[in-house]
Design a protein around this motif. Sequence first.
Motif, mmCIF file in Angstrom:
data_model
loop_
_atom_site.group_PDB
_atom_site.id
_atom_site.type_symbol
_atom_site.label_atom_id
_atom_site.label_comp_id
_atom_site.label_asym_id
_atom_site.label_seq_id
_atom_site.Cartn_x
_atom_site.Cartn_y
_atom_site.Cartn_z
ATOM 1 N N THR A 72 22.212 26.175 69.006
ATOM 2 C CA THR A 72 23.039 25.230 68.263
ATOM 3 C C THR A 72 23.931 25.976 67.287
ATOM 4 O O THR A 72 23.582 27.059 66.790
ATOM 5 C CB THR A 72 22.202 24.199 67.488
ATOM 6 O OG1 THR A 72 21.377 24.874 66.531
ATOM 7 C CG2 THR A 72 21.340 23.380 68.424
ATOM 8 N N ALA A 73 25.070 25.389 67.003
ATOM 9 C CA ALA A 73 25.983 25.885 65.980
ATOM 10 C C ALA A 73 26.360 24.706 65.100
ATOM 11 O O ALA A 73 26.653 23.616 65.601
ATOM 12 C CB ALA A 73 27.231 26.496 66.617
ATOM 13 N N THR A 74 26.349 24.926 63.794
ATOM 14 C CA THR A 74 26.586 23.848 62.847
ATOM 15 C C THR A 74 27.780 24.163 61.970
ATOM 16 O O THR A 74 27.878 25.263 61.408
ATOM 17 C CB THR A 74 25.343 23.628 61.959
ATOM 18 O OG1 THR A 74 24.220 23.326 62.786
ATOM 19 C CG2 THR A 74 25.561 22.499 60.969
ATOM 20 N N VAL A 75 28.674 23.194 61.868
ATOM 21 C CA VAL A 75 29.833 23.286 60.973
ATOM 22 C C VAL A 75 29.819 22.032 60.108
ATOM 23 O O VAL A 75 30.049 20.927 60.605
ATOM 24 C CB VAL A 75 31.155 23.377 61.749
ATOM 25 C CG1 VAL A 75 32.340 23.444 60.773
ATOM 26 C CG2 VAL A 75 31.157 24.591 62.670
ATOM 27 N N GLY A 76 29.497 22.201 58.829
ATOM 28 C CA GLY A 76 29.405 21.031 57.960
ATOM 29 C C GLY A 76 28.292 20.102 58.420
ATOM 30 O O GLY A 76 27.137 20.499 58.527
ATOM 31 N N ASP A 77 28.665 18.856 58.739
ATOM 32 C CA ASP A 77 27.662 17.887 59.192
ATOM 33 C C ASP A 77 27.652 17.725 60.704
ATOM 34 O O ASP A 77 27.037 16.805 61.226
ATOM 35 C CB ASP A 77 27.894 16.528 58.525
ATOM 36 C CG ASP A 77 29.255 15.923 58.877
ATOM 37 O OD1 ASP A 77 30.038 16.563 59.621
ATOM 38 O OD2 ASP A 77 29.543 14.812 58.397
ATOM 39 N N ARG A 78 28.310 18.632 61.427
ATOM 40 C CA ARG A 78 28.389 18.540 62.882
ATOM 41 C C ARG A 78 27.560 19.639 63.541
ATOM 42 O O ARG A 78 27.678 20.798 63.183
ATOM 43 C CB ARG A 78 29.842 18.641 63.345
ATOM 44 C CG ARG A 78 30.710 17.457 62.921
ATOM 45 C CD ARG A 78 32.182 17.734 63.165
ATOM 46 N NE ARG A 78 32.663 18.809 62.292
ATOM 47 C CZ ARG A 78 33.857 19.384 62.416
ATOM 48 N NH1 ARG A 78 34.677 19.019 63.389
ATOM 49 N NH2 ARG A 78 34.214 20.335 61.574
#
Length: 275
Positions: A72-78
Amino acid sequence: MPVPAAADPWEQSLDATDTAPARRRLPLYEAGAIPVPFVIRGNTERIARDTHWDEHSHPTHELLWNDRGSSTATVGDRVWTVTPHHGLWIPAGVRHTGWTPAGTWQRAAMFSVDRVPTISEQPTAVEVTPLLRLLLDRLGDAELEDRARATTEAAIVDVLEPAEHELLLRLPRSALLTPIAERMRTTPSDTTSLAEWATRLGVSTRTVTRAFESETGLGFTRWVATARAQHAITRLTAGDSIAEVATAVGYRSSTAFGTAFRRVTGTSPGRFRNR
């Protein structure tokens, strides 16, 4: 999430006997902050331990995908799920974190901001088609002549485009919904209903539904199904049976799981795993 440079910049294996979770701390760079001597350069790493990537950003654009397993990769709340067929394009300078389970064969390609325009100003899913994979693999040939390399790089840029479907989960941030989000992300088999959650939180079901729609763009039921699908993808790519995965993510039957999974991903669990 880059991988450290190796003698062969296209491949690195860090298999180790230590199986404790790892944490990687990487720097923050603005787009183009460091000039690079390449158009596209890639790396491969076999992740030996569960690995968390602290927030970081690159001076180059990055394309993430896996040869085996999901991450998984997370940017902010995504939160995006990355698989062998669902890659993620991260524009230069965008801060992100990541999680890569042990056993994943991770791939990454870095793209010069001076030579390659971004396909999107925001992180976006990319379908890793057989053609794109073949072209990216070709760049790993150390004997590839300059002209052939330039032709391959141009072809990669030409076929790169956002995917029709993306494995994306938007996380709610409000104090009201955080308990639900944390529970579903750690225990996807939890079957607490909307009405039960509303009672626990001391609000109406309508309040919970409106909050989910406002913060994530999805209603409660669809958000839960998406969260479960992300967990299911990890289990499917690890080789678990469909029946095992169905139980692990809270469905009473493989049929019910298959219906929900198809609504989220656009394909059946069996077809997804076979790909």
